[in-house]
Design an enzyme around this catalytic site. Structure first.
Site, PDB file in Angstrom:
ATOM      1  N   ARG A  60       0.827  -1.198   0.000  1.00 12.87           N
ATOM      2  CA  ARG A  60       0.000   0.000   0.000  1.00 12.87           C
ATOM      3  C   ARG A  60       0.866   1.256   0.000  1.00 12.87           C
ATOM      4  NH1 ARG A  60      -1.961   1.427   3.959  1.00 12.87           N
ATOM      5  NH2 ARG A  60      -0.885   0.083   5.464  1.00 12.87           N
ATOM      6  N   LYS A 201      -8.427  -2.862   1.002  1.00 12.07           N
ATOM      7  CA  LYS A 201      -8.351  -1.878   2.076  1.00 12.07           C
ATOM      8  C   LYS A 201      -9.201  -0.643   1.789  1.00 12.07           C
ATOM      9  CE  LYS A 201      -5.749  -4.169   4.870  1.00 12.07           C
ATOM     10  NZ  LYS A 201      -6.385  -4.801   6.059  1.00 12.07           N
ATOM     11  N   HIS A 221      -9.671  -4.376  12.834  1.00 14.48           N
ATOM     12  CA  HIS A 221      -8.598  -4.971  12.033  1.00 14.48           C
ATOM     13  C   HIS A 221      -8.059  -6.142  12.844  1.00 14.48           C
ATOM     14  CE1 HIS A 221      -4.439  -4.547   9.943  1.00 14.48           C
ATOM     15  NE2 HIS A 221      -5.233  -5.363   9.289  1.00 14.48           N
ATOM     16  N   SER A 239       1.597  -6.368  11.637  1.00 12.28           N
ATOM     17  CA  SER A 239       2.359  -7.314  10.829  1.00 12.28           C
ATOM     18  C   SER A 239       3.501  -7.931  11.639  1.00 12.28           C
ATOM     19  CB  SER A 239       2.926  -6.593   9.604  1.00 12.28           C
ATOM     20  OG  SER A 239       3.682  -7.465   8.809  1.00 12.28           O
ATOM     21  N   LYS A 243      -0.823 -12.814  14.064  1.00 11.73           N
ATOM     22  CA  LYS A 243      -2.298 -12.744  14.020  1.00 11.73           C
ATOM     23  C   LYS A 243      -2.907 -13.886  13.198  1.00 11.73           C
ATOM     24  CE  LYS A 243      -3.834  -9.112  11.849  1.00 11.73           C
ATOM     25  NZ  LYS A 243      -4.496  -9.423  10.568  1.00 11.73           N
ATOM     26  N   THR A 244      -2.399 -14.087  12.002  1.00 14.20           N
ATOM     27  CA  THR A 244      -2.946 -15.137  11.133  1.00 14.20           C
ATOM     28  C   THR A 244      -2.578 -16.520  11.661  1.00 14.20           C
ATOM     29  OG1 THR A 244      -2.858 -13.693   9.201  1.00 14.20           O
ATOM     30  CG2 THR A 244      -2.988 -16.050   8.788  1.00 14.20           C
ATOM     31  N   ASP A 258      -8.715 -11.111   8.958  1.00 11.09           N
ATOM     32  CA  ASP A 258      -8.231  -9.732   8.907  1.00 11.09           C
ATOM     33  C   ASP A 258      -9.237  -8.643   9.272  1.00 11.09           C
ATOM     34  OD1 ASP A 258      -5.939  -8.077   8.342  1.00 11.09           O
ATOM     35  OD2 ASP A 258      -6.940  -7.421   6.526  1.00 11.09           O
TER      36      ASP A 258
END
Length: 538
Positions: A60, A201, A221, A239, A243-244, A258
């Site tokens: 991004r 996003k 988020h 990041s 989390k994942t 997400d």
């Protein structure tokens, strides 16, 4: 070759100012896969996944993200370096130029939904210049049935033109690329960048305004999963915090990885219909669910492959932000539909490279709101030029680049929902122990998993002085014991073996928290302000 999908209709884009004679509507992902390869825009990996290069931008571009300042947004958006205002008249001119550009192109149109909860569902029409961008939209948004398409109503459109380069001198943009939200016209306008994350996003940012302002829904988020007894867990984290990885649990069904909403009815729903995971250093051993999801229907971005199509996940010569998108059904153990009830536990994940935060600690409502606004993790040496020691990194609400409202608005909603639902909030340090980065070691994944499972199972017990110790700097409650974890690991101070060095570093980090929070103090209520570090040094 001519492609058509007999189950769908042909459409006109005249209403959007696009007069293209080559419009592909609702093509199946395998058609878009083949078209991408035939047009020389991608190749097929040995796994069957489509591999593409997104061009100049591999991530991004937050400095080139704008929101049109108009009657809807003027008094509600938190304007500043994150939410930059854009003039409505300049938007109209730029939109017409993009529409004219696409009128001379072969374009791909996809109708899809955002939000798994049908009461709050948004109809999205994604118009793209590239076939693989349309395939990405199919992966990432919720796919309507043929019956739903017959009565599909468009609420928002995404116009995606990677090949259109804006003239910054006349367009109002910073440079040739841009991502602009217009809440009056209900348009996400994206140009000059092929990075597909801007599509996802853009809609996420729109929902982060629409849901709290009009529906009293907290947008988050985060990832989320649900246990065998129906209890929902939520995982916030920037990041590199896990989390994942931590939400993808073979013992719990994945709701999403997400973006989620928390409704006034106390349910958690996924905004998306797919996953967009980082694949740097991906291995089947460490993250089997994600690894096995990379197959036909998935899109790999900016990876390096050999002549046989085998991906080298350790090769970051294009970017460290190598990614894969895939529909959520590529994961075996998922919640259908992507809605959870009975939220019982929230985990704030941080990779503390200073090594001073406990590996797990329980937060009060005021501490939870404070840490939510702070959104802390740390950069380690070597991640950026000039970084030679850990540097604190803060992103409000664990997703500042996507939050149009002031962070305290989201924090106050979270605090209120926590109290109403009786949810437990945990701060989990997946970072360093026994010293800072370069001295200590990274927390073992098996210990972090054991601590999260203990919290989920209620094995950490109710708060008492016998079962918890109050951290003398940050004031959080750290458990004295946890099944499957050595007691010595639970106390960060004890792992250092050097009290003076530990407290010196802890005070350094607490000062960073306080300095970061200064910009929020005038907006935060007294309860939130009390949630910060208890002691500090100059």
């Amino acid at each position: 070759m001519t492609y058509s999908n007999p189950s769908t209709k042909s459409i006109s884009l005249h209403a959007y100012g696009i007069e293209s004679k080559h419009i592909h509507y609702q093509l199946a992902p395998d058609m878009l896969h083949d078209m991408t390869i035939e047009r020389g825009m991608g190749t097929e990996a040995s796994s069957g996944a489509l591999a593409v290069n997104t061009g100049e931008f591999t991530g991004r571009a937050p400095q080139d993200r704008f929101i049109v300042k108009d009657e809807i947004t003027e008094d509600k958006v938190w304007w500043g370096p994150i939410n930059k205002p854009f003039d409505p008249d300049q938007f109209d001119v730029l939109y017409e130029k993009v529409a004219s550009y696409l009128s001379d192109k072969e374009v791909y149109v996809r109708d899809c939904f955002a939000c798994a909860d049908k009461e709050y569902q948004l109809g999205i029409r994604v118009i793209t210049e590239y076939p693989w961008s349309s395939m990405f939209a199919s992966n990432m948004f919720i796919r309507p049935t043929d019956k739903e398409l017959e009565s599909f109503s468009v609420d928002w459109i995404v116009l995606n033109a990677p090949g259109y380069l804006a003239d910054a001198a006349t367009s109002g943009t910073r440079q040739h690329n841009f991502a602009i939200l217009n809440f009056t016209r209900k348009i996400a306008l994206i140009g000059g960048t092929g990075y597909t994350g801007e599509i996802k996003k853009g809609i996420f940012s729109a929902l982060n305004f629409l849901l709290p302002v009009y529906h009293n829904i907290l947008p988050m988020h985060c990832s989320a999963n649900v246990g065998p007894k129906g209890d929902t867990a939520i995982f916030f984290g920037l990041s590199g915090t896990g989390k994942t990885t931590l939400s993808t649990d073979p013992h719990r069904r994945l709701i999403g990885d997400d973006e989620h909403g928390w409704t006034k009815e106390d349910t958690i729903f996924n905004f998306e219909g797919g996953c967009y995971a980082k694949v740097i250093n991906l291995s089947q051993e460490n993250e089997p669910e994600i690894y096995n999801a990379i197959k036909k229907g998935a899109i790999l971005e900016n990876v390096i492959m050999d002549d046989e199509g085998n991906v080298d996940f350790e090769d970051t010569s294009i970017t460290q932000n190598t990614r894969v998108s895939y529909p959520i059904y590529h994961i075996d153990n998922i919640q259908q539909p992507s809605i959870g009830k009975n939220p019982k536990n929230i985990f704030f994940l941080t990779a503390d490279a200073f090594g001073v935060l406990p590996p797990i600690s329980k937060l009060t409502p005021s501490q939870a709101a404070y840490h939510f606004i702070s959104g802390y993790t740390a950069k380690v040496a070597g991640t950026e030029a000039g970084v030679v020691e850990p540097i604190p990194s803060f992103s409000a609400c664990f997703g500042a680049p996507f939050m149009p409202l002031h962070p305290t608005k989201y924090a106050e909603m979270l605090s209120r929902k926590m109290k109403e639902s009786g949810v437990n909030v945990w701060l989990v340090n997946t970072g360093w122990t026994g010293g800072p980065y370069g001295v200590g070691t990274r927390m073992k994944l098996k210990y972090t998993r054991a601590m999260i499972h203990a919290a989920l199972n209620g094995d950490l017990g109710l708060y008492s002085y016998d079962t918890y110790h109050i951290h003398s700097v940050f004031g959080v409650a750290q458990p004295r014991s946890c099944p499957g974890v050595p007691t010595s690991v639970l106390s960060p101070r004890a792992t250092w073996n050097n009290d003076e060095a530990y407290y010196k570093t802890a005070f350094k980090l607490s000062n960073a928290f306080r300095e970061n929070f200064i910009k929020f103090e005038s907006y935060a209520n007294e309860e939130i302000r009390r949630g910060g570090p208890q002691r500090y040094a100059f």
